[in-house]
Design an enzyme around this catalytic site. Structure first.
Site, mmCIF file in Angstrom:
data_model
loop_
_atom_site.group_PDB
_atom_site.id
_atom_site.type_symbol
_atom_site.label_atom_id
_atom_site.label_comp_id
_atom_site.label_asym_id
_atom_site.label_seq_id
_atom_site.Cartn_x
_atom_site.Cartn_y
_atom_site.Cartn_z
ATOM 1 N N ARG A 178 -15.116 -30.959 24.084
ATOM 2 C CA ARG A 178 -15.311 -32.357 24.493
ATOM 3 C C ARG A 178 -16.800 -32.699 24.612
ATOM 4 O O ARG A 178 -17.263 -33.738 24.135
ATOM 5 C CB ARG A 178 -14.614 -32.595 25.833
ATOM 6 C CG ARG A 178 -14.874 -33.978 26.384
ATOM 7 C CD ARG A 178 -13.974 -34.297 27.519
ATOM 8 N NE ARG A 178 -12.576 -34.253 27.116
ATOM 9 C CZ ARG A 178 -11.543 -34.367 27.936
ATOM 10 N NH1 ARG A 178 -11.764 -34.531 29.220
ATOM 11 N NH2 ARG A 178 -10.318 -34.337 27.497
ATOM 12 N N ARG B 115 -11.397 -22.653 40.027
ATOM 13 C CA ARG B 115 -10.822 -21.682 39.088
ATOM 14 C C ARG B 115 -11.742 -20.478 38.987
ATOM 15 O O ARG B 115 -12.896 -20.517 39.424
ATOM 16 C CB ARG B 115 -10.667 -22.310 37.686
ATOM 17 C CG ARG B 115 -9.709 -23.496 37.628
ATOM 18 C CD ARG B 115 -8.262 -23.058 37.766
ATOM 19 N NE ARG B 115 -7.319 -24.170 37.708
ATOM 20 C CZ ARG B 115 -6.882 -24.857 38.764
ATOM 21 N NH1 ARG B 115 -7.321 -24.559 39.987
ATOM 22 N NH2 ARG B 115 -6.009 -25.831 38.621
ATOM 23 N N PRO C 31 -5.431 -9.973 34.060
ATOM 24 C CA PRO C 31 -6.729 -10.620 33.851
ATOM 25 C C PRO C 31 -6.732 -12.084 34.300
ATOM 26 O O PRO C 31 -5.716 -12.771 34.199
ATOM 27 C CB PRO C 31 -6.934 -10.538 32.320
ATOM 28 C CG PRO C 31 -5.911 -9.576 31.817
ATOM 29 C CD PRO C 31 -4.773 -9.640 32.781
ATOM 30 N N ASP D 7 -4.449 -32.838 38.868
ATOM 31 C CA ASP D 7 -5.480 -31.820 39.104
ATOM 32 C C ASP D 7 -4.966 -30.405 38.855
ATOM 33 O O ASP D 7 -5.749 -29.491 38.615
ATOM 34 C CB ASP D 7 -5.917 -31.880 40.582
ATOM 35 C CG ASP D 7 -7.240 -32.599 40.734
ATOM 36 O OD1 ASP D 7 -7.964 -32.761 39.720
ATOM 37 O OD2 ASP D 7 -7.558 -32.998 41.865
ATOM 38 N N GLY E 166 -2.676 -6.659 19.025
ATOM 39 C CA GLY E 166 -3.341 -7.952 19.234
ATOM 40 C C GLY E 166 -4.797 -7.899 18.825
ATOM 41 O O GLY E 166 -5.624 -8.683 19.292
ATOM 42 N N TYR F 138 6.763 -17.238 29.593
ATOM 43 C CA TYR F 138 5.649 -16.295 29.429
ATOM 44 C C TYR F 138 5.496 -15.396 30.664
ATOM 45 O O TYR F 138 5.448 -14.168 30.556
ATOM 46 C CB TYR F 138 4.377 -17.118 29.189
ATOM 47 C CG TYR F 138 3.083 -16.367 29.139
ATOM 48 C CD1 TYR F 138 2.729 -15.640 28.005
ATOM 49 C CD2 TYR F 138 2.182 -16.417 30.197
ATOM 50 C CE1 TYR F 138 1.507 -14.972 27.938
ATOM 51 C CE2 TYR F 138 0.967 -15.759 30.146
ATOM 52 C CZ TYR F 138 0.624 -15.034 29.019
ATOM 53 O OH TYR F 138 -0.575 -14.382 28.963
ATOM 54 N N ASN G 49 -8.369 -16.008 33.812
ATOM 55 C CA ASN G 49 -8.615 -16.861 32.652
ATOM 56 C C ASN G 49 -9.868 -16.393 31.915
ATOM 57 O O ASN G 49 -10.938 -16.304 32.522
ATOM 58 C CB ASN G 49 -8.898 -18.262 33.212
ATOM 59 C CG ASN G 49 -8.175 -19.311 32.460
ATOM 60 O OD1 ASN G 49 -7.691 -19.094 31.343
ATOM 61 N ND2 ASN G 49 -8.098 -20.480 33.062
HETATM 62 N N1 LIG Z 1 -6.852 -15.404 27.102
HETATM 63 C C1 LIG Z 1 -6.707 -15.361 28.432
HETATM 64 O O1 LIG Z 1 -7.347 -16.114 29.165
HETATM 65 C C2 LIG Z 1 -5.740 -14.363 29.049
HETATM 66 C C3 LIG Z 1 -5.620 -14.333 30.440
HETATM 67 C C4 LIG Z 1 -4.762 -13.406 31.017
HETATM 68 C C5 LIG Z 1 -4.056 -12.512 30.231
HETATM 69 N N2 LIG Z 1 -4.196 -12.563 28.877
HETATM 70 C C6 LIG Z 1 -3.448 -11.573 28.074
HETATM 71 O O2 LIG Z 1 -4.402 -10.806 27.355
HETATM 72 C C7 LIG Z 1 -3.868 -10.450 26.087
HETATM 73 C C8 LIG Z 1 -4.799 -10.919 24.984
HETATM 74 O O3 LIG Z 1 -4.904 -12.345 25.053
HETATM 75 P P1 LIG Z 1 -5.708 -13.171 23.955
HETATM 76 O O4 LIG Z 1 -6.235 -14.363 24.628
HETATM 77 O O5 LIG Z 1 -6.591 -12.252 23.227
HETATM 78 O O6 LIG Z 1 -4.520 -13.639 23.001
HETATM 79 P P2 LIG Z 1 -4.586 -14.089 21.453
HETATM 80 O O7 LIG Z 1 -5.952 -14.442 21.032
HETATM 81 O O8 LIG Z 1 -3.493 -15.101 21.315
HETATM 82 O O9 LIG Z 1 -4.192 -12.751 20.716
HETATM 83 C C9 LIG Z 1 -2.898 -12.257 20.759
HETATM 84 C C10 LIG Z 1 -2.634 -11.625 19.427
HETATM 85 O O10 LIG Z 1 -1.267 -11.144 19.417
HETATM 86 C C11 LIG Z 1 -0.761 -11.345 18.113
HETATM 87 N N3 LIG Z 1 0.690 -11.398 18.088
HETATM 88 C C12 LIG Z 1 1.495 -12.348 18.589
HETATM 89 N N4 LIG Z 1 2.772 -12.086 18.285
HETATM 90 C C13 LIG Z 1 2.771 -10.940 17.548
HETATM 91 C C14 LIG Z 1 3.773 -10.182 16.929
HETATM 92 N N5 LIG Z 1 5.064 -10.535 16.988
HETATM 93 N N6 LIG Z 1 3.431 -9.051 16.266
HETATM 94 C C15 LIG Z 1 2.115 -8.674 16.166
HETATM 95 N N7 LIG Z 1 1.107 -9.369 16.735
HETATM 96 C C16 LIG Z 1 1.436 -10.493 17.413
HETATM 97 C C17 LIG Z 1 -1.338 -12.686 17.715
HETATM 98 O O11 LIG Z 1 -1.272 -12.853 16.328
HETATM 99 P P3 LIG Z 1 -1.203 -14.360 15.726
HETATM 100 O O12 LIG Z 1 -2.553 -14.953 16.010
HETATM 101 O O13 LIG Z 1 -0.910 -14.108 14.293
HETATM 102 O O14 LIG Z 1 -0.107 -15.054 16.480
HETATM 103 C C18 LIG Z 1 -2.766 -12.598 18.254
HETATM 104 O O15 LIG Z 1 -3.634 -12.062 17.300
HETATM 105 C C19 LIG Z 1 -2.483 -11.051 26.010
HETATM 106 O O16 LIG Z 1 -1.539 -10.092 26.415
HETATM 107 C C20 LIG Z 1 -2.533 -12.171 27.015
HETATM 108 O O17 LIG Z 1 -1.255 -12.454 27.531
HETATM 109 C C21 LIG Z 1 -5.019 -13.458 28.252
#
Ligand SMILES: NC(=O)c1ccc[n+]([C@@H]2O[C@H](COP(=O)([O-])OP(=O)(O)OC[C@H]3O[C@@H](n4cnc5c(N)ncnc54)[C@H](OP(=O)(O)O)[C@@H]3O)[C@@H](O)[C@H]2O)c1
Length: 321
Positions: free
Chosen positions: A194, A216, A170, A276, A19, A143, A172
């Protein structure tokens, strides 16, 4: 049960980060760059749903630590519309990575699950011991259950094969390189967009959904990246650890802080006909403080300022190209 702490340093080790083209992953790679032998995996490098490709990747890199941050995910609207994709993609990536990690002798596997895994009816603040006390919210069914399955898999792999693994939940996140696309963004990015658009359009009023009273918790991405690395170094068994600030912010406070930061001086109205969502979402960070001996350092105002600065320059670059 609490995770066992057994320190291994990332310094000098081969660390594979999935990722890495995404939001959190890009910051983790940046922070590891000068200290570890980092192998940054993007979707272009390897489709992680393909078990054979994942095995070849691990055979080639032979990582000592795997930090798994790739995920199929999006905002609530995306999750509702893509329940099966969210389940299948996240489960397939996890199955392939854990299998290959067992087969190639990975020393430690870190998995980023999410606060969304908590039961819909969990008491607030979320405590790790309550993770399995009930089903997650239907809005995130695919998810959240795939993430829960990932935790269960690591617990089984630890039990049967002794795989050393860390699981973090983690809060948000927000910060530079967050997703700002309307169907993929969270409340922070949507609020920045916005308010910024209101300033540019010269309007003197914005209307936000709901009452503004829900509470939040927001985690700045550079802090999250530091916490992830810390967890990978310290946690040796896959009992979950929350990763957050423990600081509660109302949606109204968020909107007011963003409005001030982008220079929007108009009225903020609340459309109370709109839902909400949950009244209060926040995490207990006691386990994180004790076991990671670590705490996030960025205030919401500072983090929002850096996010807005990044987004403005990203938009400027986009409009020039
Ligand atoms: N963001 C938050 O607020 C948050 C909160 C709690 C937990 N998390 C967790 O933290 C982690 C990182 O989140 P993030 O916000 O950085 O997510 P993100 O920006 O969506 O990054 C996830 C990455 O995974 C890649 N990916 C998806 N499917 C794939 C596949 N089949 N093979 C290879 N790569 C793939 C995506 O590539 P593409 O862009 O090409 O799809 C993207 O670059 C995740 O596990 C998420 O569930 C995030």
């Amino acid at each position: 049960m609490e995770p066992v702490v057994d320190n291994i340093a990332v310094t000098g080790r081969r660390v594979l980060v999935t990722g890495s083209g995404g939001f959190l992953g890009s910051h983790v790679v940046e922070q590891l760059h000068d200290v570890a032998d980092v192998h940054a995996v993007t979707r272009e490098t390897c489709d992680l749903r393909d078990a054979a490709a994942v095995r070849s990747l691990l055979d080639e890199v032979h990582p000592q630590i795997v930090i798994h941050l790739a995920a199929a995910q999006g905002g609530v609207a995306w999750q509702k519309a893509n329940q099966a994709t969210a389940y299948l993609d996240n489960a397939a990536m996890m199955d392939a990575l854990v299998m290959a990690s067992l087969e190639t002798g990975v020393e430690r596997f870190l998995f980023a699950a999410s606060s969304i895994c908590y039961p819909r009816e969990a008491s607030i603040p979320f405590r790790e011991e309550t993770l399995w006390d009930g089903p997650p919210d239907e809005a995130h069914w695919g998810y959240a259950n795939a993430k829960r399955g990932g935790i269960a898999l690591l617990q089984a792999a630890h039990e049967q094969h002794g795989l050393s693994a860390a699981v973090v939940l983690p809060a948000n996140m927000y910060g530079p390189r967050a997703r700002f696309e309307p169907d993929r963004s969270n409340v922070v990015a949507a609020t920045i967009r916005r308010c910024q658009e209101a300033v540019e359009a010269g309007v003197d009023e914005i209307t936000c959904w709901g009452s503004g009273t829900p509470v939040r918790e927001f985690l700045y991405v550079e802090d999250a990246a530091a916490g992830i690395i810390r967890a990978a170094e310290r946690l040796a068994t896959p009992a979950p650890v929350n990763l957050g600030t423990g600081v509660e912010t109302t949606i109204a406070e968020l909107v007011e802080t963003v409005a001030a930061a982008v220079g929007f001086r108009g009225a903020i109205r609340w459309d109370t006909e709109r839902p909400d969502g949950a009244p209060r979402v926040c995490m207990d960070v006691d386990r994180m403080h004790r076991l990671l001996d670590w705490t996030p350092v960025t205030t919401l105002a500072d983090g929002l300022g850096r996010t807005i600065e990044w987004w403005s320059s990203a938009r400027e670059q986009e409009s020039r190209s």
